[in-house]
Design an enzyme around this catalytic site. Structure first.
Site, PDB file in Angstrom:
ATOM      1  N   CYS A   9       0.863  -1.179   0.000  1.00  0.00           N
ATOM      2  CA  CYS A   9       0.000   0.000   0.000  1.00  0.00           C
ATOM      3  C   CYS A   9       0.901   1.231   0.000  1.00  0.00           C
ATOM      4  CB  CYS A   9      -0.952   0.010   1.197  1.00  0.00           C
ATOM      5  SG  CYS A   9      -0.145   0.069   2.803  1.00  0.00           S
ATOM      6  N   HIS A 601      -2.857   7.243  13.205  1.00  0.00           N
ATOM      7  CA  HIS A 601      -1.493   7.501  13.644  1.00  0.00           C
ATOM      8  C   HIS A 601      -1.023   8.867  13.172  1.00  0.00           C
ATOM      9  CE1 HIS A 601      -1.644   4.774  10.133  1.00  0.00           C
ATOM     10  NE2 HIS A 601      -0.683   5.526   9.615  1.00  0.00           N
TER      11      HIS A 601
END
Length: 685
Positions: A9, A601
């Site tokens: 990804c 995050h």
């Protein structure tokens, strides 16, 4: 049966590892031997060897970024988006048995796709085209930055104004050599863009025709034009080269010719065909446009100065070096010799607006831009001061539908204001540097024109990009999730808000009262109290940062609540900035991983050391996960910029792997309190 897989990804490694674990588990359940290579920001792990490929019965590629497939020649290859690897691993294992045999190229456009593949944004062709464009832009950016900054530095330190030559650097001087190095970088910029677009579509055989095609597109002399086609021409040649190579690959040739096809035959055929096509077919219209625009502008010199300035500004901003831009620039430069300096004054005011506006946009709405784009924005601001409009090209190439109209609007405003104020420029160059060096008449209004155009460009850009992002995510266009926030308001409670007069305070922010800073007692929890509850994840997660039930019922509120949870450790110095950074990361792509898991995050100096929090939501929170599930298990990771490399990725990797264990998730859900939750989380290694 032996299978191989590659997962990847583009924004991190969480989805990479999720897909890898899902495929591995599905293979284990069916008694199939499988090896999975993961390609993430930390690099390739568990790399497939030549022996692995030789013995494999098929290869599954679940990736949202370019993966080199040339090594899988002669094997059955199934290529899908990473979400398919997470959502439908069993189906992929079944489909790879009948997947087509890979020929030997490796571009994304030459691979097979599972039905219902998970390309974001709808449709495999659109996904391939978008990834190819982004591939070209990412490789082009360093050339723009290095070339532009070297040119700007050489002009500022070694240049002087000259009515005939613009900003001139003495021949054979040190700064002339610096300038020449920068010019080389700029010269390579357009071919690099074209070449790596072509590479992403057609793999290595397309690289040479793409780069040579981009060079031809940018060299107007080859097709009798005074200006090349610029970055727009490079995008065209990149895609033409890539798809031409894919078409040639489909031609059946004798076996003895196959080995030389990708290194000799295909590059020569594609390069020759594309180059001649551009020179004899596409180049002629470009030359025609250049000549007729010049004639049209010549007939407008007696019209309103405001109208002429707006038109020149529109043209300057349109293609930043292409035929439309060059027509306006050369028209203004040619009139200097006749004593008419006002037309060049209009052009000079519009020239810096694009890089200044795009750079300002990255400051006033940071969440809409990646870290690389924000760094490019700072470089664009610097280039804009020296009249280097190409600093905005990476933004225009990446988001042409939003950036080019915003550039044109700001350029038109700057040109019109300069025309209204009768601003003059005695040298064929633009930007604040010419005013500083004394070549501009009407300096105050010149700076007003530049400032107004810059602000208009920046605001128009963030509005259009924001609207585009909201459409992509399926959110209301007139507000946030609840429909109550205007498009140009902040994002959640922690958004950046431009103060009065955006040009004078672009980087300023206001802290929202909805995200209060932690009180002193909460921020100053003794270290021994943290230790008493036990620590997991290398000590980054403690009982202080665990909450068994979130109060929030939507994503932004959950992120704010998680940020306040992390602030209990005393490691968070700016809660609002932590929230902003986490939301910017969400804008790049959801951190909802499926299986009722989310891992938001943030890499930010709003925290002094790495810290991890965990919370549960009984009802679940809509997080945009690939499998459509709501997030019930939510981890939040925050690390300082200095620790944002391997440490950030290591934490993500550990969590992603362990969370694929169904039993682990069930124990995490069943844990009755914080202490029990920590006992379960100690299993993460």
């Amino acid at each position: 049966m032996k299978l191989l897989a590659v997962t990847a990804c583009p924004t991190g490694i969480a989805h990479t590892y999720m897909a890898a674990e899902k495929l591995q588990q599905a293979a284990d359940r069916q008694g199939i031997e499988m090896k999975v290579e993961t390609q993430g920001s930390i690099g390739a792990e568990n790399v497939l060897t030549d022996n692995d490929v030789r013995e494999a019965d098929g290869i599954i590629v679940a990736a949202d970024k370019d993966v080199d497939l040339a090594r899988f020649a002669g094997k059955r290859v199934l290529s899908v988006g990473v979400s398919e690897g997470i959502s439908h691993p069993e189906r992929l294992i079944e489909q790879v048995r009948s997947a087509p045999v890979h020929g030997g190229g490796g571009g994304a456009g030459g691979t097979a796709s599972a039905s219902g593949g998970g390309g974001a944004g709808g449709g495999r062709e659109r996904s391939v085209a978008y990834k190819a464009l982004m591939n070209g832009v990412s490789y082009m950016i360093p050339f723009v930055v290095v070339g532009g900054l070297l040119i700007a530095i050489s002009l500022s330190l070694g240049g002087h104004t000259d009515p005939k030559g613009g900003l001139v650097i003495p021949d054979d001087s040190f700064w002339m050599h610096v300038n020449q190095i920068g010019v080389i970088g700029f010269t390579l910029m357009v071919p690099i863009l074209s070449g790596y677009i072509a590479y992403a579509v057609g793999d290595r055989p397309a690289l040479v025709p793409g780069m040579i095609g981009g060079w031809i597109a940018n060299t107007g002399e080859l097709y009798d034009s005074k200006a090349g086609a610029g970055f727009i021409g490079a995008i065209v040649t990149g895609f033409l080269a890539g798809y031409l190579v894919l078409w040639i690959k489909k031609v059946k040739v004798p076996k003895f010719v196959q080995p030389i096809m990708p290194i000799i035959v295909i590059p020569i055929l594609a390069t020759s065909a594309l180059g001649l096509f551009f020179i004899y077919v596409i180049g002629k219209p470009i030359s025609w446009v250049f000549e007729h625009l010049t004639d049209w502008l010549s007939g407008m010199t007696g019209t309103s100065a405001i109208l002429l300035g707006a038109i020149l500004g529109l043209m300057i901003a349109f293609d930043m070096g292409g035929p439309v831009n060059k027509t306006a620039f050369l028209f203004g430069a040619g009139l200097i010799a006749t004593g008419n300096q006002t037309v060049m004054g209009m052009c000079a005011a519009a020239i810096p607006v694009m890089p200044l506006g795009q750079g300002l946009a990255t400051l006033i709405r940071k969440r809409l831009y990646s870290e690389q784009e924000r760094e490019t924005g700072l470089a664009a601001l610097f280039m804009g001061l020296f009249g280097i409009s190409e600093g905005a090209i990476p933004f225009a190439a990446a988001r042409p539908a939003q950036v080019i109209p915003a550039n044109m609007l700001g350029g038109a405003v700057a040109g019109a204001v300069a025309g209204l104020a009768d601003v003059k420029d005695a040298v064929p160059h633009g930007g604040p540097i010419v005013a500083v060096l004394g070549a501009v008449g009407g300096v105050p209004m010149f700076f007003v024109a530049v400032a107004v155009g810059t602000v208009v460009t920046a605001l128009a850009t963030v509005a259009l990009v924001d609207i585009s992002e909201r459409k992509r995510r399926g959110e209301p266009l007139v507000g946030g999730p609840g429909g109550s926030e205007p498009v140009l308001a902040g994002v959640g409670a922690g958004a950046a808000v431009a103060g009065p007069g955006v040009g004078s305070g672009a980087g300023a922010t206001t802290k929202s009262p909805a995200v209060p800073a932690p009180s002193a007692p909460a921020a100053q929890v003794p270290a021994d109290a943290a230790a008493a509850g036990g620590e997991v994840l290398s000590g980054y997660l403690t009982e202080q940062t665990v909450k068994v039930q979130l109060d929030a019922d939507e994503k932004e509120a959950a992120i704010r609540e998680m940020a306040e949870l992390l602030a209990r450790t005393g490691k968070v110095v700016d809660v609002a900035e932590l929230v902003r950074t986490a939301l910017r990361r969400e804008a790049q792509g959801t951190t909802g991983l499926g299986e009722e898991i989310a891992i938001p995050h943030a890499k930010t100096d709003a925290v002094t050391s790495p810290v991890v929090g965990f919370a549960r939501s009984a009802e679940g929170i809509e997080w945009g996960a690939l499998d459509g599930t709501k997030a019930k298990l939510i981890f939040m990771i925050s690390v300082p910029e200095a620790a944002a490399g391997d440490e950030h990725l290591r934490i993500l990797a550990m969590l992603s792997r362990k969370l694929m264990d169904v039993g682990f998730r069930e124990r995490l859900v069943a844990a009755p309190d914080e202490v029990a939750v920590l006992d379960v989380l100690r299993e993460v290694r």
